[in-house]
Design an enzyme around this catalytic site. Structure first.
Site, PDB file in Angstrom:
ATOM      1  N   GLY A  26       0.046  -3.913  -0.431  1.00 14.31           N
ATOM      2  CA  GLY A  26       1.298  -5.200  -0.264  1.00 14.31           C
ATOM      3  C   GLY A  26       2.501  -4.512  -0.292  1.00 14.31           C
ATOM      4  CB  CYS A  27       6.224  -6.141  -0.413  1.00 16.02           C
ATOM      5  SG  CYS A  27       6.091  -6.464   1.826  1.00 16.02           S
ATOM      6  CG  ASN A  28       9.430  -2.969  -1.589  1.00 14.23           C
ATOM      7  OD1 ASN A  28       8.903  -2.622  -0.442  1.00 14.23           O
ATOM      8  ND2 ASN A  28       9.241  -4.811  -1.469  1.00 14.23           N
ATOM      9  CB  SER A  29       2.203  -1.452  -3.218  1.00 15.86           C
ATOM     10  OG  SER A  29       1.921  -0.711  -2.008  1.00 15.86           O
TER      11      SER A  29
END
Length: 98
Positions: A26-29
Site C-alpha cells: 500500500g501507499c507509504n506503508s
C-alpha cells in the site's frame, strides 16, 4: 477504505512472535509518522518489535494496479523458486506438479 493499522493495530502486532519477512503493501506503508518529540511511529516498527527479520514496504504512493502487478510478479517468482527447489530435492517428482 480501511487503513491496515486500524484493522490490526500495532500494539496487537507487537504481541506476535513473528520470525518471517513482512511485506506490508500500500501507499507509504514503510514511511514513519512524526510523533512530536517522541520516536516516530510506523506499522513496520511494530513488526520489527515482534521479531520480523526483514520488512519490504513502499516509501511512496503507488497505484492499485502498480501494487497488484508487483505483488503478482513477486509471488510468481517466489513460487517458481519454491518449485525449482522442490524438484532439486525430489528429482523423481518432476512432472507430478504440472
Amino acid at each position: 477504505m480501511e487503513v491496515g493499522h486500524n484493522i490490526f493495530p500495532g500494539i496487537e502486532i507487537q504481541k506476535l512472535e513473528n520470525r518471517a519477512a513482512t511485506l506490508p503493501n500500500g501507499c507509504n506503508s514503510g514511511s514513519l509518522s512524526p510523533n512530536g518529540k517522541y520516536t516516530p511511529q510506523g506499522i513496520h516498527l511494530s513488526y520489527l518489535s515482534a521479531g520480523s527479520l526483514a520488512i519490504a514496504a513502499n516509501l511512496r504512493e503507488v497505484t492499485d494496479n502498480d501494487i497488484d502487478r508487483f505483488g503478482k510478479a513477486m509471488f510468481d517468482a517466489w513460487l517458481r523458486e519454491k518449485i525449482i527447489s522442490f524438484y532439486a530435492l525430489y528429482p523423481s517428482a518432476v512432472g507430478l506438479l504440472n
